[in-house]
Design an enzyme around this catalytic site. Structure first.
Site, PDB file in Angstrom:
ATOM      1  N   SER A  92       0.856  -1.174   0.000  1.00 45.56           N
ATOM      2  CA  SER A  92       0.000   0.000   0.000  1.00 45.56           C
ATOM      3  C   SER A  92       0.897   1.230   0.000  1.00 45.56           C
ATOM      4  O   SER A  92       1.730   1.394   0.886  1.00 45.56           O
ATOM      5  CB  SER A  92      -0.873  -0.040   1.257  1.00 45.56           C
TER       6      SER A  92
ATOM      7  N   LYS B  66      -0.882  -0.889  -4.514  1.00 44.24           N
ATOM      8  CA  LYS B  66      -2.129  -0.186  -4.170  1.00 44.24           C
ATOM      9  C   LYS B  66      -1.796   1.258  -3.877  1.00 44.24           C
ATOM     10  O   LYS B  66      -0.953   1.538  -3.027  1.00 44.24           O
ATOM     11  CB  LYS B  66      -2.759  -0.862  -2.954  1.00 44.24           C
ATOM     12  N   LEU B  67      -2.436   2.163  -4.627  1.00 43.46           N
ATOM     13  CA  LEU B  67      -2.209   3.588  -4.413  1.00 43.46           C
ATOM     14  C   LEU B  67      -3.316   4.150  -3.545  1.00 43.46           C
ATOM     15  O   LEU B  67      -4.505   3.928  -3.807  1.00 43.46           O
ATOM     16  CB  LEU B  67      -2.209   4.345  -5.749  1.00 43.46           C
ATOM     17  N   LYS B  68      -2.938   4.894  -2.522  1.00 46.29           N
ATOM     18  CA  LYS B  68      -3.918   5.618  -1.726  1.00 46.29           C
ATOM     19  C   LYS B  68      -4.352   6.826  -2.546  1.00 46.29           C
ATOM     20  O   LYS B  68      -3.492   7.533  -3.112  1.00 46.29           O
ATOM     21  CB  LYS B  68      -3.293   6.064  -0.411  1.00 46.29           C
TER      22      LYS B  68
ATOM     23  N   ASP C 204      -7.145   2.830  -3.216  1.00 43.08           N
ATOM     24  CA  ASP C 204      -7.905   2.824  -1.960  1.00 43.08           C
ATOM     25  C   ASP C 204      -8.187   4.265  -1.557  1.00 43.08           C
ATOM     26  O   ASP C 204      -7.261   5.038  -1.317  1.00 43.08           O
ATOM     27  CB  ASP C 204      -7.088   2.113  -0.872  1.00 43.08           C
TER      28      ASP C 204
ATOM     29  N   ASN D  40     -10.174   5.172   1.090  1.00 41.33           N
ATOM     30  CA  ASN D  40     -10.508   5.308   2.513  1.00 41.33           C
ATOM     31  C   ASN D  40     -11.682   6.272   2.724  1.00 41.33           C
ATOM     32  O   ASN D  40     -11.592   7.220   3.516  1.00 41.33           O
ATOM     33  CB  ASN D  40      -9.293   5.738   3.340  1.00 41.33           C
TER      34      ASN D  40
ATOM     35  N   GLU E 131     -11.046   0.509  -3.776  1.00 40.16           N
ATOM     36  CA  GLU E 131     -11.376   0.117  -2.408  1.00 40.16           C
ATOM     37  C   GLU E 131     -12.030   1.273  -1.661  1.00 40.16           C
ATOM     38  O   GLU E 131     -11.511   2.394  -1.679  1.00 40.16           O
ATOM     39  CB  GLU E 131     -10.067  -0.320  -1.719  1.00 40.16           C
TER      40      GLU E 131
ATOM     41  N   ASP F 201     -13.875  -2.219   2.406  1.00 36.50           N
ATOM     42  CA  ASP F 201     -12.980  -2.420   3.545  1.00 36.50           C
ATOM     43  C   ASP F 201     -13.750  -1.961   4.791  1.00 36.50           C
ATOM     44  O   ASP F 201     -14.442  -2.768   5.453  1.00 36.50           O
ATOM     45  CB  ASP F 201     -11.685  -1.609   3.306  1.00 36.50           C
TER      46      ASP F 201
ATOM     47  N   LYS G 298      -9.937  -7.707   7.069  1.00 38.51           N
ATOM     48  CA  LYS G 298      -8.987  -7.379   8.135  1.00 38.51           C
ATOM     49  C   LYS G 298      -9.568  -7.991   9.405  1.00 38.51           C
ATOM     50  O   LYS G 298     -10.648  -7.575   9.848  1.00 38.51           O
ATOM     51  CB  LYS G 298      -8.854  -5.867   8.315  1.00 38.51           C
TER      52      LYS G 298
ATOM     53  N   GLY H 181      -4.350  -4.734   5.755  1.00 37.44           N
ATOM     54  CA  GLY H 181      -3.321  -4.527   6.773  1.00 37.44           C
ATOM     55  C   GLY H 181      -3.550  -3.246   7.543  1.00 37.44           C
ATOM     56  O   GLY H 181      -4.201  -2.317   7.057  1.00 37.44           O
TER      57      GLY H 181
HETATM   58  C1  NPQ Z   1      -6.467   0.427   4.533  1.00 35.02           C
HETATM   59  N1  NPQ Z   1      -4.180   0.250   5.499  1.00 35.02           N
HETATM   60  O1  NPQ Z   1      -6.396  -0.554   3.836  1.00 35.02           O
HETATM   61  C2  NPQ Z   1      -5.467   0.742   5.643  1.00 35.02           C
HETATM   62  C3  NPQ Z   1      -5.803   1.915   6.405  1.00 35.02           C
HETATM   63  C4  NPQ Z   1      -4.852   2.548   7.311  1.00 35.02           C
HETATM   64  C5  NPQ Z   1      -2.123  -0.666   4.673  1.00 35.02           C
HETATM   65  O2  NPQ Z   1      -3.448   0.779   3.447  1.00 35.02           O
HETATM   66  C6  NPQ Z   1      -1.899   3.983  11.074  1.00 35.02           C
HETATM   67  C7  NPQ Z   1      -2.345   2.722  11.396  1.00 35.02           C
HETATM   68  C8  NPQ Z   1      -2.286   4.573   9.896  1.00 35.02           C
HETATM   69  C9  NPQ Z   1      -3.187   2.040  10.546  1.00 35.02           C
HETATM   70  C10 NPQ Z   1      -3.550   4.481   7.838  1.00 35.02           C
HETATM   71  C11 NPQ Z   1      -3.310   0.195   4.471  1.00 35.02           C
HETATM   72  C12 NPQ Z   1      -3.134   3.899   9.027  1.00 35.02           C
HETATM   73  C13 NPQ Z   1      -3.593   2.627   9.345  1.00 35.02           C
HETATM   74  C14 NPQ Z   1      -4.401   3.786   6.995  1.00 35.02           C
HETATM   75  C15 NPQ Z   1      -4.452   1.975   8.489  1.00 35.02           C
HETATM   76  O3  NPQ Z   1      -7.427   1.162   4.395  1.00 35.02           O
HETATM   77 MG    MG Z   2      -8.530   0.165   2.877  1.00 32.50          MG
END
Ligand code: NPQ
Ligand code: MG
Length: 369
Positions: free
Chosen positions: A136, A162-164, A190, A192, A215, A240, A264, A292
């Site tokens: 990620s 995976k790009l945020k 993703d 979020n 996502e 998610d 998760k 994760g």
């Molecule tokens: C997700 N994780 O899939 C998350 C969200 C996420 C690996 O992209 C601190 C602790 C900061 C947990 C930021 C990945 C975080 C975190 C994003 C989890 O959406």
């Molecule tokens: Mg996510």
């Protein structure tokens, strides 16, 4: 099988990240992690709570998880011992707090499996001995910076990127990564929860880039809106944050709110519920993958075991330790040919290294049974 617990240690550790991780929630530079250690007569069981330091990903946060564990969840465990299947049952009267519940159930499961001399992978039903790994990639200050990061991850062997994304950081980065690394790169995004249904036409523009999935584009509670959005996009929608239980997964599948699920264990209350979602999705032909929460080696070990189940047909965010930490609290997980090996020892098959653990510990409390 009954596991009799004498007490539970709640330990907070501070883990500096190798680089700031920016998402649509904000930037993290250090991971504040709650570890749970369940102590029995002849074994101990470890687990990691996925909660962030602030209630952004979900309503849970680290200090809150620690409080609810101390005040309600640990005292609810039967004093004369329990089987891991009883944990969810005795915690069920308490609403929410799934990450806290998951950590307690997982620590009990680790202790139980260590005394039964069985690994997490074997217990959960792993179908392979190693899992392919994705990574990620956070939001960056510039596209060139992002391309450098992606290039390094590809060189390390990651099989999926995976790009945020967030409004203002979506097409540009996706187009640049596609142009630079080609159409064969497994690429997904993703958000979020950073968009609304009124962004549907904008998001449909991502359809041109051959993404594996998008996502959680919309808010956590927007199950119905995700179903509406799905009709307007060709890119598969993966949920998610919206999926907090097997019941939610069943509803999302029936509604057509998603065609892929990110599992998760913390978010859904534990590995047993995670497995139920896997089974349900598999029966519906819905692919799942393991998400994760910037886990240390403790959380990572269990996630890698889960990701080895047969329905986990897409690479997960089960990155190597080095993706997040210069020094992990366990022996590090290191990618080999883009894969991580599923631990085979009893329980998690891995323990915290005492010296490293002590170095990063910020507090510890003992909750006697
Ligand atoms: C997700 N994780 O899939 C998350 C969200 C996420 C690996 O992209 C601190 C602790 C900061 C947990 C930021 C990945 C975080 C975190 C994003 C989890 O959406
Ligand atoms: Mg996510």
């Amino acid at each position: 099988m009954k596991t009799k617990i004498s007490g539970v240690e709640l330990r907070r550790i501070a883990m500096p990240l190798v680089a700031p991780f920016r998402t649509s929630f904000g930037v993290e530079t250090s991971r504040d992690v709650l570890l749970v250690r369940v102590v029995t007569a002849d074994h101990e069981g470890w687990a990691e709570c996925g909660a962030m330091s602030e209630p952004r990903y979900s309503s849970e946060y680290v200090a809150c998880a620690q409080h609810v564990l101390r005040k309600f969840l640990i005292p609810a465990l039967p004093k004369d011992g329990l089987d891991v299947h009883a944990v969810g049952r005795v915690l069920q009267p308490f609403t929410g707090h799934r990450m806290a519940k998951s950590a307690l159930e997982t620590a009990v499961l680790d202790a139980q499996l260590r005394s039964a001399d069985e690994s997490f992978g074997s217990y959960l039903g792993a179908a392979r001995d190693r899992v392919p790994c994705g990574v990620s990639v956070g939001i960056m200050d510039s596209v060139p910076e992002l391309l450098d990061a992606v290039e390094r991850y590809i060189a390390e062997g990651y099989v999926r990127i995976k790009l945020k994304i967030e409004p203002g950081w979506d097409f540009g980065p996706v187009r640049a990564v596609r142009e630079r690394f080609g159409d064969d790169l497994l690429l997904q995004v993703d958000a979020n929860a950073a968009y609304t249904l009124s962004d549907a036409r904008h998001l449909a523009g991502l359809d041109d880039f051959g993404l594996q999935l998008i996502e959680q584009p919309l808010a956590n509670d927007d199950m119905v809106q995700h179903a509406e959005l799905a009709k307007l996009l060709r890119t598969p929608i993966c949920l998610d944050e919206s999926i907090k239980s097997a019941a939610d997964a069943a509803a999302a599948i029936s509604l057509g709110a998603c065609s892929v699920i990110n599992i998760k264990p913390g978010r859904v209350g534990g590995y047993l519920e995670a497995r139920r979602i896997h089974d349900l999705a598999r029966a519906h032909g819905v692919p799942v993958w393991c998400g994760g929460m910037l886990e240390t080696g403790i959380g990572r070990a269990a996630n890698v075991a889960l990701a080895a189940l047969p329905g986990f047909t897409l690479p997960g965010d089960t990155s190597g330790s080095g993706r997040y930490f210069a020094t992990d609290i366990t022996e590090p997980f290191v990618l080999s040919d883009g894969h991580l090996e599923v631990p085979t020892g009893p329980g998690l098959g891995i323990e915290p290294l005492p010296d490293v653990l002590n170095e990063v510990t910020t507090s510890s409390e003992w909750v006697a049974m």
